[in-house]
Design a protein around this motif. Structure first.
Motif, mmCIF file in Angstrom:
data_model
loop_
_atom_site.group_PDB
_atom_site.id
_atom_site.type_symbol
_atom_site.label_atom_id
_atom_site.label_comp_id
_atom_site.label_asym_id
_atom_site.label_seq_id
_atom_site.Cartn_x
_atom_site.Cartn_y
_atom_site.Cartn_z
ATOM 1 N N GLY A 181 0.815 -1.214 0.000
ATOM 2 C CA GLY A 181 0.000 0.000 0.000
ATOM 3 C C GLY A 181 0.845 1.258 0.000
ATOM 4 N N MET A 182 1.928 1.235 0.785
ATOM 5 C CA MET A 182 2.778 2.415 0.848
ATOM 6 C C MET A 182 3.529 2.627 -0.458
ATOM 7 S SD MET A 182 3.471 4.946 2.779
ATOM 8 C CE MET A 182 3.018 4.456 4.457
ATOM 9 N N SER A 183 3.918 1.548 -1.118
ATOM 10 C CA SER A 183 4.605 1.684 -2.409
ATOM 11 C C SER A 183 3.717 2.402 -3.416
ATOM 12 C CB SER A 183 4.993 0.301 -2.948
ATOM 13 O OG SER A 183 5.916 -0.341 -2.084
ATOM 14 N N ILE A 184 2.435 2.043 -3.426
ATOM 15 C CA ILE A 184 1.500 2.686 -4.358
ATOM 16 C C ILE A 184 1.279 4.141 -3.965
ATOM 17 C CG2 ILE A 184 -0.862 2.676 -5.236
ATOM 18 C CD1 ILE A 184 -0.872 -0.352 -4.842
ATOM 19 N N MET A 185 0.940 4.373 -2.701
ATOM 20 C CA MET A 185 0.587 5.728 -2.289
ATOM 21 C C MET A 185 1.785 6.669 -2.330
ATOM 22 S SD MET A 185 -1.243 7.107 1.205
ATOM 23 C CE MET A 185 0.294 7.316 2.129
ATOM 24 N N SER A 186 2.886 6.263 -1.713
ATOM 25 C CA SER A 186 4.061 7.128 -1.682
ATOM 26 C C SER A 186 4.662 7.288 -3.072
ATOM 27 C CB SER A 186 5.103 6.554 -0.715
ATOM 28 O OG SER A 186 6.271 7.344 -0.695
ATOM 29 N N GLY A 187 4.650 6.207 -3.857
ATOM 30 C CA GLY A 187 5.161 6.307 -5.221
ATOM 31 C C GLY A 187 4.389 7.326 -6.040
ATOM 32 N N ALA A 188 3.059 7.295 -5.926
ATOM 33 C CA ALA A 188 2.231 8.262 -6.648
ATOM 34 C C ALA A 188 2.500 9.684 -6.169
ATOM 35 C CB ALA A 188 0.752 7.912 -6.472
ATOM 36 N N MET A 189 2.702 9.843 -4.857
ATOM 37 C CA MET A 189 3.004 11.172 -4.324
ATOM 38 C C MET A 189 4.325 11.701 -4.871
ATOM 39 S SD MET A 189 1.914 10.765 -0.318
ATOM 40 C CE MET A 189 0.209 10.855 0.217
ATOM 41 N N HIS A 190 5.338 10.845 -4.929
ATOM 42 C CA HIS A 190 6.629 11.273 -5.459
ATOM 43 C C HIS A 190 6.518 11.694 -6.929
ATOM 44 C CE1 HIS A 190 8.496 9.444 -1.857
ATOM 45 N NE2 HIS A 190 9.559 10.177 -2.169
ATOM 46 N N ILE A 191 5.826 10.885 -7.717
ATOM 47 C CA ILE A 191 5.734 11.162 -9.157
ATOM 48 C C ILE A 191 4.959 12.446 -9.426
ATOM 49 C CG2 ILE A 191 4.835 10.333 -11.354
ATOM 50 C CD1 ILE A 191 5.353 7.463 -10.299
ATOM 51 N N VAL A 192 3.757 12.559 -8.856
ATOM 52 C CA VAL A 192 2.942 13.739 -9.138
ATOM 53 C C VAL A 192 3.545 14.977 -8.486
ATOM 54 C CG1 VAL A 192 1.320 13.639 -7.180
ATOM 55 C CG2 VAL A 192 0.538 14.456 -9.430
ATOM 56 N N GLY A 193 4.348 14.775 -7.445
ATOM 57 C CA GLY A 193 5.073 15.904 -6.857
ATOM 58 C C GLY A 193 6.063 16.500 -7.835
#
Length: 555
Positions: A427-439
């Motif tokens: 779950g963290m890989s998906i959520m944090s990964g998306a945050m990093h990319i869209v950031g």
């Protein structure tokens, strides 16, 4: 005469009175996880644009609850519960006076936590966990935060007193490693929390009470970040305690080097505090020289981090080869992957690799310009405290709670804990990964969908916001699982004896030099670095403060 060291040599169980105090802290920590975790799930759903909060609840209201309860309350309470148990286990049962200080600290913290939480729930303090001016909260919120800080000082005083008692009874001997680590963490916490205490008591509280009309925002932010970055290491060092001194015992090995462990902790003490300006690189009013100086000091923490990585993987390799591992990486498969007490912290260690890389970007003078105040920073934050730290804390809970409650961590719960770790990491890989990319695309942090919804750029962000919601939902499942496991270990697991694992130092390790416990040297260096990094810029901030601001009046 029998020394304290001889008395505690064969100590197996934490004294029940100390255990009760430790458990009280741990109970509050997991209550905070339940409430704050639910608010985190709601945040991701709102940001996805597919959910609207009911009953007039505000987005920043739940954001503040999530940040305060998880970033400040969950971590602080679990750390103090863990540290109380650690000191009792390694340096002997607390005295009645030391235990009394612990209880006074606990109730002071709890009264403050309750007061601040009520104000947030009443929507009188939707100011985020950083509570920056010019956002203003009800004065009770600030008073509650002040009580939380004072409570930690009181409880910490009892643990430091135990360390002093041990040293007096055992002159010339290095103190128990875990107790030493606790004292380093407390020293860092007390020194750094002075900054936020000054901010709350002398700026924000008088301002919210209407005693002054203005507040120096730059001084307020500077005082907060003097505290805010060491706060990260206050979370991280207890995880390091588990890695250095407990995980080796769990895997059947020994501590690679006592000296290296102590040195890394002292280096964290020196280089974690005088670095707050790297959170203020885009702010005017602070000279670029002082910002650059603190960036350099920030990057110095790479040294103890690499020392820790070397020590841990040396421990793993030595143990794996002792179990028959051959070849370059044959030792790796011999580690106890089916033991959640090891598996959860190890996954946390792995997460710290990208988290550390992201931290270097955040602290770098030029690269910070790209990601500053974007949701990249939130993604980084969730890799550090919400993955590395929390998974290590969960792994520690699997033996700490049953040890204190007199129960057993069963095979069934162990399997569920392995699943929980995998769910959390996924779950963290998906959520944090998306945050990093869209950031990297410029999506702002601390913003709900309604703030920027409808623009062409926001439309491009929607898939990543939905990914955050998916990851957040999976993480909430992980929260439900850990709460179920904790409830089992407190009330329902079979009665029995659970070991409090404390590793021995390898017989091949060098003798620990007593200079590592010469507090006059280390505290002098620490204070000198702080004064060097902050004195001139703070004086300049005060001299240039707007007339009538409280920062100006204080001096």
């Amino acid at each position: 005469m029998t020394t304290i060291a001889e008395k505690t040599k064969d100590l197996v169980r934490v004294d029940k009175r100390d255990g009760k105090l430790a458990l009280a802290h741990i109970y509050v920590a997991f209550i905070a996880l339940a409430i704050g975790g639910l608010c985190g799930l709601l945040q991701t759903l709102v940001r996805s644009g597919t959910f609207t909060l009911p009953w007039g609840i505000g987005y920043y209201q739940i954001l503040t609850i999530h940040g305060v309860l998880l970033g400040l309350i969950l971590t602080t309470y679990f750390i103090f519960g863990f540290q109380i148990a650690v000191v009792s286990r390694t340096s002997g049962t607390l005295t009645d006076k030391q235990r009394l200080l612990g209880w006074i600290g606990f109730w002071t913290m709890t009264i403050g936590t309750t007061a601040s939480s009520i104000m947030i729930l009443l929507n009188e303090a939707s100011v985020l966990y950083t509570f920056y001016a010019p956002l203003q909260a009800h004065w009770i919120f600030y008073a509650g935060l002040a009580l939380v800080i004072v409570g930690t000082w009181i409880g910490g005083a009892g643990l430091i007193s135990k360390y002093v008692e041990w040293r007096k009874a055992n002159p010339g001997q290095p103190s128990p490693l875990l107790t030493f680590m606790v004292v380093v963490n407390l020293a860092m916490w007390i020194i750094c929390s002075l900054g936020v205490a000054v901010e709350v008591l002398f700026q924000l509280l008088p301002w919210s009470l209407g005693w002054v009309d203005k507040v120096d925002v730059l001084l307020s932010r500077t005082l907060f970040w003097y505290f805010g970055h060491p706060l990260v290491y206050f979370w991280l060092l207890p995880a390091y305690m588990v890695w250095y001194a407990i995980i080796p015992k769990i895997i059947g090995g020994k501590i690679f080097s006592d000296s290296l462990a102590r040195l890394s902790f002292m280096l964290f003490l020196l280089f974690s505090i005088p670095v707050g300006f790297h959170h203020q690189l885009t702010e005017p009013g602070i000279s670029s020289f002082w910002k650059f100086l603190q960036v350099v000091l920030t990057l110095m923490v790479v040294i103890p981090s690499l020392l820790t990585a070397f020590s841990m993987f040396a421990t793993f390799e030595i143990r794996g080869r002792a179990l028959g591992g051959k070849g370059v990486l044959g030792w790796f498969k011999e580690l106890p992957w089916g033991d959640a007490r090891f598996f959860a912290p190890f996954v946390g260690m792995v997460a710290f690799i990208p988290a550390g890389a992201g931290g270097i970007i955040n602290a770098s003078h030029q690269m910070n310009q790209l990601i500053h105040n974007t949701i990249w920073v939130t993604g980084h934050f969730h890799l550090t405290v919400a993955t590395t730290v929390l998974l290590t804390f969960f792994g520690a809970a699997y033996w700490l709670i049953p040890h204190l409650t007199g129960r057993v961590f069963t095979k069934q719960m162990n399997r569920l804990a392995i699943i929980q770790t995998i769910v959390w990491a996924f779950g963290m890989s998906i959520m944090s990964g998306a945050m990093h990319i869209v950031g990297l695309f410029g999506a702002p942090r601390r913003s709900d969908f309604s703030t920027y919804g409808g623009s062409a750029q926001a439309t491009e962000w929607i898939p990543y916001q939905i990914a955050q919601a998916v990851g957040g939902t999976i993480l909430f499942i992980g929260i439900v699982l850990i709460l179920y496991i904790v409830a089992n270990l407190i009330w329902f697991a079979p009665k029995g004896e659970t070991e409090f694992p404390v590793a021995e130092v390898s017989e091949h390790a060098e003798k620990t030099p007593m200079a590592l416990e010469n507090w006059k040297i280390w505290l002098t260096i620490c204070i000198a670095l702080i004064l060097f990094a902050y004195t001139v810029p703070v004086i300049e901030i005060i001299q240039n403060a707007p007339p009538g601001s409280i920062g100006y009046k204080l001096w």
